[in-house]
Design a protein around this motif. Structure first.
Motif, PDB file in Angstrom:
ATOM      1  N   CYS A 280       0.830  -1.208   0.000  1.00 40.63           N
ATOM      2  CA  CYS A 280       0.000   0.000   0.000  1.00 40.63           C
ATOM      3  C   CYS A 280       0.864   1.257   0.000  1.00 40.63           C
ATOM      4  O   CYS A 280       1.936   1.302   0.608  1.00 40.63           O
ATOM      5  N   VAL A 281       0.382   2.282  -0.669  1.00 39.00           N
ATOM      6  CA  VAL A 281       1.049   3.577  -0.762  1.00 39.00           C
ATOM      7  C   VAL A 281       0.344   4.556   0.166  1.00 39.00           C
ATOM      8  O   VAL A 281      -0.895   4.626   0.174  1.00 39.00           O
ATOM      9  N   LEU A 282       1.116   5.289   0.954  1.00 40.73           N
ATOM     10  CA  LEU A 282       0.542   6.395   1.727  1.00 40.73           C
ATOM     11  C   LEU A 282       0.507   7.606   0.801  1.00 40.73           C
ATOM     12  O   LEU A 282       1.499   8.310   0.647  1.00 40.73           O
ATOM     13  N   LEU A 283      -0.641   7.821   0.186  1.00 41.88           N
ATOM     14  CA  LEU A 283      -0.752   8.864  -0.832  1.00 41.88           C
ATOM     15  C   LEU A 283      -0.646  10.252  -0.222  1.00 41.88           C
ATOM     16  O   LEU A 283      -0.074  11.168  -0.818  1.00 41.88           O
ATOM     17  N   ALA A 284      -1.207  10.423   0.966  1.00 39.15           N
ATOM     18  CA  ALA A 284      -1.111  11.710   1.666  1.00 39.15           C
ATOM     19  C   ALA A 284      -1.359  11.487   3.146  1.00 39.15           C
ATOM     20  O   ALA A 284      -2.315  10.803   3.516  1.00 39.15           O
ATOM     21  N   HIS A 285      -0.493  12.049   3.978  1.00 39.81           N
ATOM     22  CA  HIS A 285      -0.740  12.095   5.418  1.00 39.81           C
ATOM     23  C   HIS A 285      -0.898  13.558   5.804  1.00 39.81           C
ATOM     24  O   HIS A 285      -0.049  14.395   5.483  1.00 39.81           O
ATOM     25  N   LEU A 286      -2.013  13.864   6.464  1.00 34.10           N
ATOM     26  CA  LEU A 286      -2.356  15.236   6.823  1.00 34.10           C
ATOM     27  C   LEU A 286      -2.310  15.355   8.341  1.00 34.10           C
ATOM     28  O   LEU A 286      -3.309  15.103   9.032  1.00 34.10           O
ATOM     29  N   PRO A 287      -1.162  15.718   8.919  1.00 30.51           N
ATOM     30  CA  PRO A 287      -0.999  15.687  10.380  1.00 30.51           C
ATOM     31  C   PRO A 287      -1.989  16.567  11.129  1.00 30.51           C
ATOM     32  O   PRO A 287      -2.404  16.227  12.246  1.00 30.51           O
ATOM     33  N   ALA A 288      -2.381  17.708  10.544  1.00 27.08           N
ATOM     34  CA  ALA A 288      -3.258  18.647  11.248  1.00 27.08           C
ATOM     35  C   ALA A 288      -4.726  18.483  10.887  1.00 27.08           C
ATOM     36  O   ALA A 288      -5.567  19.254  11.353  1.00 27.08           O
ATOM     37  N   ALA A 289      -5.053  17.466  10.072  1.00 27.18           N
ATOM     38  CA  ALA A 289      -6.415  17.323   9.566  1.00 27.18           C
ATOM     39  C   ALA A 289      -7.281  16.493  10.494  1.00 27.18           C
ATOM     40  O   ALA A 289      -6.817  15.549  11.139  1.00 27.18           O
ATOM     41  N   GLY A 290      -8.575  16.837  10.522  1.00 27.10           N
ATOM     42  CA  GLY A 290      -9.564  16.030  11.204  1.00 27.10           C
ATOM     43  C   GLY A 290     -10.253  15.079  10.244  1.00 27.10           C
ATOM     44  O   GLY A 290      -9.893  14.983   9.066  1.00 27.10           O
ATOM     45  N   HIS A 291     -11.270  14.395  10.752  1.00 28.23           N
ATOM     46  CA  HIS A 291     -11.949  13.374   9.947  1.00 28.23           C
ATOM     47  C   HIS A 291     -12.616  13.968   8.714  1.00 28.23           C
ATOM     48  O   HIS A 291     -12.709  13.314   7.677  1.00 28.23           O
ATOM     49  N   GLY A 292     -13.085  15.212   8.819  1.00 24.84           N
ATOM     50  CA  GLY A 292     -13.823  15.809   7.708  1.00 24.84           C
ATOM     51  C   GLY A 292     -12.970  16.457   6.636  1.00 24.84           C
ATOM     52  O   GLY A 292     -13.513  17.074   5.717  1.00 24.84           O
ATOM     53  N   ALA A 293     -11.654  16.326   6.713  1.00 24.11           N
ATOM     54  CA  ALA A 293     -10.788  17.005   5.745  1.00 24.11           C
ATOM     55  C   ALA A 293     -11.098  16.593   4.317  1.00 24.11           C
ATOM     56  O   ALA A 293     -11.001  17.406   3.387  1.00 24.11           O
ATOM     57  N   LEU A 294     -11.481  15.329   4.114  1.00 27.66           N
ATOM     58  CA  LEU A 294     -11.715  14.830   2.761  1.00 27.66           C
ATOM     59  C   LEU A 294     -13.122  15.129   2.266  1.00 27.66           C
ATOM     60  O   LEU A 294     -13.466  14.765   1.140  1.00 27.66           O
ATOM     61  N   LEU A 295     -13.943  15.771   3.095  1.00 28.51           N
ATOM     62  CA  LEU A 295     -15.221  16.283   2.606  1.00 28.51           C
ATOM     63  C   LEU A 295     -14.933  17.626   1.952  1.00 28.51           C
ATOM     64  O   LEU A 295     -14.521  18.577   2.609  1.00 28.51           O
ATOM     65  N   SER A 296     -15.143  17.701   0.655  1.00 26.16           N
ATOM     66  CA  SER A 296     -14.747  18.909  -0.065  1.00 26.16           C
ATOM     67  C   SER A 296     -15.706  19.128  -1.232  1.00 26.16           C
ATOM     68  O   SER A 296     -15.626  18.401  -2.226  1.00 26.16           O
ATOM     69  N   PRO A 297     -16.641  20.078  -1.085  1.00 26.67           N
ATOM     70  CA  PRO A 297     -16.730  21.069  -0.023  1.00 26.67           C
ATOM     71  C   PRO A 297     -17.260  20.497   1.292  1.00 26.67           C
ATOM     72  O   PRO A 297     -18.054  19.558   1.299  1.00 26.67           O
ATOM     73  N   GLN A 320      -4.757  22.940   0.958  1.00 30.81           N
ATOM     74  CA  GLN A 320      -3.914  21.839   0.504  1.00 30.81           C
ATOM     75  C   GLN A 320      -4.732  20.681  -0.058  1.00 30.81           C
ATOM     76  O   GLN A 320      -4.175  19.786  -0.713  1.00 30.81           O
ATOM     77  N   MET A 321      -6.050  20.673   0.167  1.00 32.10           N
ATOM     78  CA  MET A 321      -6.853  19.553  -0.306  1.00 32.10           C
ATOM     79  C   MET A 321      -6.942  19.494  -1.817  1.00 32.10           C
ATOM     80  O   MET A 321      -7.178  18.423  -2.396  1.00 32.10           O
ATOM     81  N   ALA A 322      -6.749  20.622  -2.496  1.00 29.44           N
ATOM     82  CA  ALA A 322      -6.732  20.592  -3.965  1.00 29.44           C
ATOM     83  C   ALA A 322      -5.586  19.725  -4.466  1.00 29.44           C
ATOM     84  O   ALA A 322      -5.737  18.970  -5.447  1.00 29.44           O
ATOM     85  N   GLU A 323      -4.434  19.804  -3.811  1.00 32.03           N
ATOM     86  CA  GLU A 323      -3.297  18.975  -4.196  1.00 32.03           C
ATOM     87  C   GLU A 323      -3.553  17.513  -3.864  1.00 32.03           C
ATOM     88  O   GLU A 323      -3.140  16.617  -4.612  1.00 32.03           O
ATOM     89  N   VAL A 324      -4.251  17.238  -2.759  1.00 30.52           N
ATOM     90  CA  VAL A 324      -4.610  15.856  -2.435  1.00 30.52           C
ATOM     91  C   VAL A 324      -5.510  15.283  -3.520  1.00 30.52           C
ATOM     92  O   VAL A 324      -5.328  14.131  -3.968  1.00 30.52           O
ATOM     93  N   ASP A 325      -6.486  16.064  -3.980  1.00 33.83           N
ATOM     94  CA  ASP A 325      -7.355  15.615  -5.071  1.00 33.83           C
ATOM     95  C   ASP A 325      -6.535  15.301  -6.319  1.00 33.83           C
ATOM     96  O   ASP A 325      -6.795  14.313  -7.026  1.00 33.83           O
ATOM     97  N   GLN A 326      -5.541  16.131  -6.613  1.00 34.84           N
ATOM     98  CA  GLN A 326      -4.684  15.888  -7.778  1.00 34.84           C
ATOM     99  C   GLN A 326      -3.877  14.606  -7.602  1.00 34.84           C
ATOM    100  O   GLN A 326      -3.658  13.855  -8.561  1.00 34.84           O
ATOM    101  N   LYS A 327      -3.416  14.329  -6.388  1.00 36.50           N
ATOM    102  CA  LYS A 327      -2.668  13.095  -6.135  1.00 36.50           C
ATOM    103  C   LYS A 327      -3.554  11.873  -6.368  1.00 36.50           C
ATOM    104  O   LYS A 327      -3.101  10.855  -6.909  1.00 36.50           O
ATOM    105  N   ILE A 328      -4.815  11.967  -5.962  1.00 35.88           N
ATOM    106  CA  ILE A 328      -5.745  10.860  -6.196  1.00 35.88           C
ATOM    107  C   ILE A 328      -5.932  10.650  -7.693  1.00 35.88           C
ATOM    108  O   ILE A 328      -5.884   9.515  -8.189  1.00 35.88           O
ATOM    109  N   ALA A 329      -6.135  11.740  -8.423  1.00 32.85           N
ATOM    110  CA  ALA A 329      -6.314  11.634  -9.877  1.00 32.85           C
ATOM    111  C   ALA A 329      -5.079  11.027 -10.534  1.00 32.85           C
ATOM    112  O   ALA A 329      -5.190  10.150 -11.409  1.00 32.85           O
TER     113      ALA A 329
END
Length: 339
Positions: A280-297, A320-329
């Protein structure tokens, strides 16, 4: 002449994917609505859905993108609108995105979340792929032999199930018996919380009474769909998995983790998957993020316990979530578009 021709070609190329289309496959007797986002030549327009104002091209004609489908599995009580920013990033990369509405665990009906829903969800994803393949608007634009799956929270559980993960309701019960206080919200959801008061003991007793009554079945839950070729799980529910089943997944798997997730404490969920999974790849670790970080909007105006669980912690930079979305894509491009 040539500068004019270059300008015309530039404008045409930008018009070729001017917006993000929005369509639905209607609900059936067994399945909910499947919401579709896709490349279109039509221009986006402001569109209100509940508390959200979104820019989408509703009912616009689809055009061919890269020929691949991504299915997004929403979290408990979720729906399509909290994943529109990710859907846009995927559509701009050429993907068609399908979001099935999971039975009795969505924003219109939250009556039966948890293991009962997790049992149903993988087959609902497979039937959503089938439904897209039957839809005359999209069938000719897609090749469904290699499909990507993204899921967040309970949807992350679905994604790991699609990757070959094996779990049981009894595994959920065993986790809660061992770690109820430390991972309380994972075990009870948003029904109540521990406050340090004299009533906490009653809450824990009542929670375990219900959990032991409902979730004693040790029959392994497995689901295999040979069309699934790449999986991304964001802040997944995972404590109930037999981690040996995730040690060597048959397809590329990536995770996104949030260091301040107080709903699904990482050490009981995503951290265990990363420790067990050899590829498995750790695509992104968000140290300061809560559970809802990936809800966008993120849904506006969340208060109370749901607000505490989903709103961004102080100091979290949501840009920074825009870059996370790009990493997923890019992850899906890498594994679904290669020859």
């Amino acid at each position: 002449m040539f500068p004019v021709l270059i300008l015309v070609l530039f404008l045409w190329a930008n018009r070729a994917q001017a917006g993000v289309g929005l369509e639905e496959i209607p609900a059936t007797a067994t399945d909910g609505i499947v919401t579709l986002f896709y490349p279109t030549q039509a221009e986006d327009q402001p569109l209100r859905r509940g508390r959200f104002v979104l820019n989408l091209a509703e009912r616009a004609g689809p055009i061919r993108g890269n020929g691949r489908l991504i299915v997004i599995s929403h979290g408990s009580g979720g729906g399509p609108w909290v994943h529109v920013n990710l859907a846009r990033a995927l559509v701009e990369a050429g993907f068609v995105v399908a979001m099935p509405q999971h039975h009795a665990d969505n924003f219109m009906d939250e009556s039966n979340p948890g293991p009962d829903s997790w049992t149903l969800r993988p087959a609902e994803v497979s039937r959503a792929i089938d439904a897209v393949g039957r839809d005359t608007r999209f069938a000719s634009l897609l090749m469904l032999d290699k499909v990507g799956i993204y899921g967040m929270s309970a949807g992350g559980h679905t994604a790991l199930s699609m990757a070959g993960g094996r779990w049981s309701p009894a595994g959920f019960k065993q986790h809660c018996e061992a770690s109820l206080e430390e991972d309380f919200q994972s075990c009870v959801g948003l029904i109540t919380r521990l406050t340090g008061s004299m009533f906490d003991g009653i809450k824990k007793w009542a929670a375990m009474l219900v959990i032991r009554h409902r979730f004693s079945d040790a029959t392994p839950r497995e689901h295999h769909d040979p069309r699934v070729a790449a999986v991304v799980a964001g802040v997944p529910t995972a404590a109930d998995f037999d981690m040996t089943s995730l040690a060597h997944p048959a397809m590329p798997v990536a995770l996104i983790t949030a260091g301040q997730d107080h709903w699904l404490i990482p050490r009981f969920h995503s951290d265990l998957v990363m420790q067990a999974c050899k590829s498995c790849v750790l695509l992104a670790h968000l140290p300061a993020a809560g559970h809802g970080a990936l809800l966008s909007p993120l849904p506006p105006g969340l208060t109370g316990l749901v607000g505490d669980m989903l709103n961004d912690p102080p100091g979290f930079d949501r840009s920074q979530m825009a870059e996370v979305d790009q990493k997923i894509a890019r992850f899906f491009e890498q594994h679904l578009l290669q020859k």
